[in-house]
Design an enzyme around this catalytic site. Structure first.
Site, PDB file in Angstrom:
ATOM      1  N   LYS A 216       0.899  -1.175   0.000  1.00  0.00           N
ATOM      2  CA  LYS A 216       0.000   0.000   0.000  1.00  0.00           C
ATOM      3  C   LYS A 216       0.930   1.215   0.000  1.00  0.00           C
ATOM      4  O   LYS A 216       1.358   1.683   1.039  1.00  0.00           O
ATOM      5  CB  LYS A 216      -0.880  -0.028   1.253  1.00  0.00           C
ATOM      6  CG  LYS A 216      -2.198   0.721   1.129  1.00  0.00           C
ATOM      7  CD  LYS A 216      -2.084   2.159   0.694  1.00  0.00           C
ATOM      8  CE  LYS A 216      -1.614   3.079   1.804  1.00  0.00           C
ATOM      9  NZ  LYS A 216      -1.327   4.468   1.318  1.00  0.00           N
ATOM     10  N   GLU A 219      -0.155   7.447  -1.400  1.00  0.00           N
ATOM     11  CA  GLU A 219      -1.059   7.900  -2.453  1.00  0.00           C
ATOM     12  C   GLU A 219      -0.559   9.180  -3.112  1.00  0.00           C
ATOM     13  O   GLU A 219      -1.111   9.629  -4.102  1.00  0.00           O
ATOM     14  CB  GLU A 219      -2.477   8.090  -1.885  1.00  0.00           C
ATOM     15  CG  GLU A 219      -2.620   9.168  -0.820  1.00  0.00           C
ATOM     16  CD  GLU A 219      -2.234   8.704   0.593  1.00  0.00           C
ATOM     17  OE1 GLU A 219      -1.370   7.818   0.729  1.00  0.00           O
ATOM     18  OE2 GLU A 219      -2.792   9.267   1.565  1.00  0.00           O
ATOM     19  N   CYS A 324      13.980  10.644   6.038  1.00  0.00           N
ATOM     20  CA  CYS A 324      13.918  10.290   7.461  1.00  0.00           C
ATOM     21  C   CYS A 324      15.298  10.322   8.091  1.00  0.00           C
ATOM     22  O   CYS A 324      15.431  10.407   9.301  1.00  0.00           O
ATOM     23  CB  CYS A 324      13.325   8.902   7.624  1.00  0.00           C
ATOM     24  SG  CYS A 324      14.297   7.652   6.785  1.00  0.00           S
TER      25      CYS A 324
END
Ligand code: NAD
Length: 540
Positions: A216, A219, A324
Site C-alpha cells: 500500500k 497515495e 527520514c
C-alpha cells in the site's frame, strides 16, 4: 506517459476523495485536495492497482490527485481501493502464498536475481516517475533506487539465510532441527519520500522468505510501485505473490483489521506508526512500524570543518530535507559555532533549485503545496521565537515554474530546545543550529529527544567518537558520516519514537521478521528402549 497504454482513460468529472481524515493534524490526507485548474480538457492518466499479474481498476469509486510538484499541477489520478478491493487483494495473496511458500529456495532466488535485472533495466523509468511525482532531482531518485536494489541483492542470498540449525544427538537418540518458515500474507505501508526504496526495504525480503506481499504505497507518489509490480512480473514471480493496493487511511485500517493478513511493515510518520503498531498488535498481527525522526549532527571543535559543513549541507538539504535520515539539527560545540555557521551558510546560498528533470538542479520542490506551507510555518515560528535566520528560503522563486511548491534551503541559528522548529519533525529544507557548551551538553540534547533514528558525530578524536557511539540513544550512528543508512546486510531502524516493534527492517532482522521459527525434535530409536514413563521428558 509512463503508465502504459490504456492508462489515460476516463477521469474528467469523476471521483474526488471526500473521506474525512481519521486522526490528528498530521493525518490530513492531501488526496482530499480539489483537483484545481489542472484537468481542463485533458484527460489525466489514472494509476490502477496491481492484482494477479496485471493492472486492475478495482471497484472503488474514488480517486486521489497526484501532483507534479515542480509545476504545481495535478498530473495524474490514483485509484483508491474500496473495502471489497481489500478483500479481493487479500484473498488473492492468500491463494498465492501456499504454492510460493513451497517453491524451492533455488527457484525463489532465481526470481530475485531476475527482479534485480528488471529493476536495472527500468532504472530510468523509475527515476523519472519518482522525480516527477515526488519532486526530488533525478540523481537523487536514481540513488534511492540503487539503495533499494542493494536489498534485492541481499535477498538473492536467501538460501544461506534460511539454512536454519541442526543439532545431532541433543539427547540420546534425539536430534533437533530449527527451520524458518514464511509468515503468510504480509503488508507493506510506505511513505511518500522514498517511493521505490522503502517498498524495496520490504518486498524482496518478504517474498524471498516465501510470503505473499501487498504493497500500500503512498497515495502522493504511487507511480513507482506500478513499475516495481511490472518488474516482479517480468522476473517470473507467480501471480498474486505481489499486489499493489492504492488508498489512504481507510485502506490501511481495513488491512490492519483483516483476518487474512499476518504481518505488517509500516514506514511513515510517528503518529501513524504508533496507530499502526497499536492496531495491528490488538488484531494479532506481527508488526514493525518505523516512524519519524529528528536527526542531530554533533560537531566537536576538533572536527574537519570543511568536511562537516559539506556533510551538514548535503544531509540537511538533499531531497529538500524530505528524508527520514536528513540532518535537521547541527549541534555546534563551543567554540566552533561561528566558523561552522559561516561555512554552512556559504554552501547553502550556492544550492541550485529547480525541477528534478533539469540536470542542473540540486534541490527540487516540496511534495505538495500543503506540505511546503507547513514547513514555511515552522520558519515563521522560529523567527517569531527569536532564532536567527541566516539563510531564508521563503522567498525562493524558480523561473519558468511559478506555481511549483518551492522553498529554498533555510539555515536557522540560535535555535533553542523549546522552539517548535526544534521539537517537531519539520521534514523540509530547514537546518537548525543549536550551540552547546560541551560534549556532555550536546549528547544530553540528543538523548532527551523523543526520536532516536539517526545521529552523527564529527570529530578527529577516536576516543570521543568511541564514547559517543556507546552513550548515544539512537538506532543508527555515524562517525564522520552524516547519513548512516546501514548497508543491506545489516538492518535499518531507530529507537524511541522512531520505531515501534522489536525488529529493524531489511537485513538479518528483516529475515527474522518475515519468518517464523519452527523447532523439530526427532527420535528414531531402537524399539527395545521403549517403555512407559509419565515423568517430564528430560535430556540424557
Ligand atoms: P505518513 O505517515 O503521512 O504516511 C505513511 C503511510 O501511511 C502512507 O501510505 C499513508 O497513506 C498512510 N496513512 C496516512 N495517514 C494515515 C492514517 N490516518 N491511518 C492509516 N494510514 C495512514 O508519512 P509520509 O508523510 O508519507 O512520509 C513522511 C514521514 O515518514 C516522515 O515522518 C518521515 O520521517 C517518515 N519516514 C520514516 C522512515 C524511517 O525509516 N523511520 C523512512 C521514511 C520516512
Amino acid at each position: 506517459n509512463c503508465f502504459g497504454p490504456g492508462a489515460a482513460n476516463e477521469l474528467r468529472g469523476r471521483m474526488t476523495d471526500t473521506s474525512e481524515p481519521s486522526m490528528g493534524d498530521k493525518i490530513v490526507s492531501e488526496t482530499n485536495q480539489p483537483a484545481g485548474d489542472t484537468t481542463g480538457d485533458v484527460a489525466l492518466p489514472v494509476i490502477d492497482h496491481w492484482l494477479g499479474d496485471t493492472r486492475w481498476p478495482g471497484t472503488g469509486e474514488r480517486c486521489g490527485d497526484v501532483f507534479d510538484p515542480a509545476r504545481g499541477v495535478v498530473a495524474a489520478r490514483v485509484r483508491l481501493a474500496s473495502a471489497a478491493d481489500v478483500d479481493t487483494a487479500v484473498a488473492s495473496a492468500r491463494r498465492a502464498h501456499g504454492a510460493w511458500s513451497r517453491t524451492s529456495l533455488s527457484k525463489r532466488s532465481t526470481v530475485l536475481f531476475a527482479f534485480r535485472e528488471a529493476l536495472k533495466r527500468r532504472a530510468d523509468d523509475l527515476a523519472m516517475v519518482i522525480s516527477d511525482q515526488h519532486g526530488k532531482v533525478r540523481s537523487d531518485a536514481a540513488g534511492e533506487l540503487q539503495r533499494g536494489i542493494e536489498v534485492v541483492e541481499f535477498a538473492c542470498g536467501i538460501p544461506s539465510m534460511l539454512a536454519g540449525a541442526h543439532t545431532e544427538g541433543a539427547s540420546t537418540d534425539i536430534d533437533v532441527t530449527t527451520i524458518r518458515q514464511s509468515v503468510g500474507v504480509t503488508v507493506g505501508i510506505t511513505p511518500f519520500n522514498f517511493p521505490a526504496m522503502v517498498p524495496l526495504w520490504m518486498c524482496p525480503v518478504a517474498i524471498a522468505c516465501g510470503n505473499a506481499f501487498i504493497l500500500k504505497p503512498s497515495e502522493r507518489d504511487p507511480g513507482a510501485s506500478m513499475i516495481l509490480a511490472e518488474c516482479w512480473a517480468e522476473a517470473g514471480l507467480p501471480e498474486g505473490v505481489f499486489t499493489v493496493l492504492h488508498g489512504a487511511a481507510d485502506v490501511v485500517n481495513a488491512l490492519l483489521h483483516h483476518p487474512g493478513v499476518d504481518a505488517v511493515s509500516f514506514v511513515g510518520s510517528t503518529p501513524i506508526a504508533r496507530h499502526v503498531y497499536e492496531t495491528a498488535s490488538v488484531t494479532g498481527m506481527r508488526v514493525q512500524a518505523l516512524g519519524g525522526a529528528k536527526n542531530h549532527m554533533i560537531v566537536l571543535p576538533d572536527a574537519d570543518m570543511d568536511a562537516a559543513a559539506d556533510a551538514a549541507v548535503n544531509a540537511g538539504y538533499g531531497s529538500a530535507g524530505e528524508r527520514c535520515m536528513a540532518i535537521s539539527v547541527v549541534v555546534a560545540v563551543d567554540p566552533v559555532g561561528d566558523d561552522l555557521v559561516e561555512a554552512i551558510a556559504e554552501r547553502t546560498r550556492g544550492i541550485v533549485i529547480g525541477p528534478g528533470s533539469d540536470e542542473a538542479s540540486e534541490m527540487g520542490p516540496l511534495v505538495t503545496a500543503m506540505h511546503r506551507d507547513r514547513v514555511r510555518g515552522y520558519i515563521d515560528a522560529a523567527e517569531a521565537d527569536g532564532a536567527t535566520l541566516v539563510v531564508d528560503g521563503r522567498s525562493c522563486e524558480v523561473s519558468g515554474s511559478p506555481d511549483g511548491y518551492w522553498l529554498g534551503p533555510t539555515l536557522i541559528d540560535d535555535v533553542a530546545a523549546h522552539m517548535s522548529v526544534y521539537t517537531d519533525e519539520v521534514f523540509g529544507p530547514v537546518l537548525c543550529i543549536v550551540r552547546a557548551p560541551s560534549y556532555e551538553a550536546a549528547i544530553e540534547l540528543v538523548n532527551t529527544n523523543r526520536y532516536g533514528n539517526g545521529v552523527a558525530i564529527f570529530t578527529r578524536d577516536g576516543g570521543a567518537a568511541r564514547r559517543f557511539t556507546a552513550e548515544v540513544e539512537a538506532g543508527m550512528v555515524g562517525v564522520n558520516v552524516a547519513i548512516p543508512v546501514p548497508v543491506a546486510y545489516h538492518s535499518f531502524g531507530g529507537w524511541g519514537e522512531s520505531l515501534f516493534g522489536d525488529t529493524h527492517i531489511y537485513g538479518p532482522e528483516g529475515v527474522a521478521f518475515y519468518t517464523r521459527n519452527k523447532v523439530v525434535t526427532t527420535r528414531w530409536a531402537d524399539p527395545s528402549t521403549r517403555g512407559t514413563d509419565l515423568g517430564f521428558p528430560t535430556n540424557s
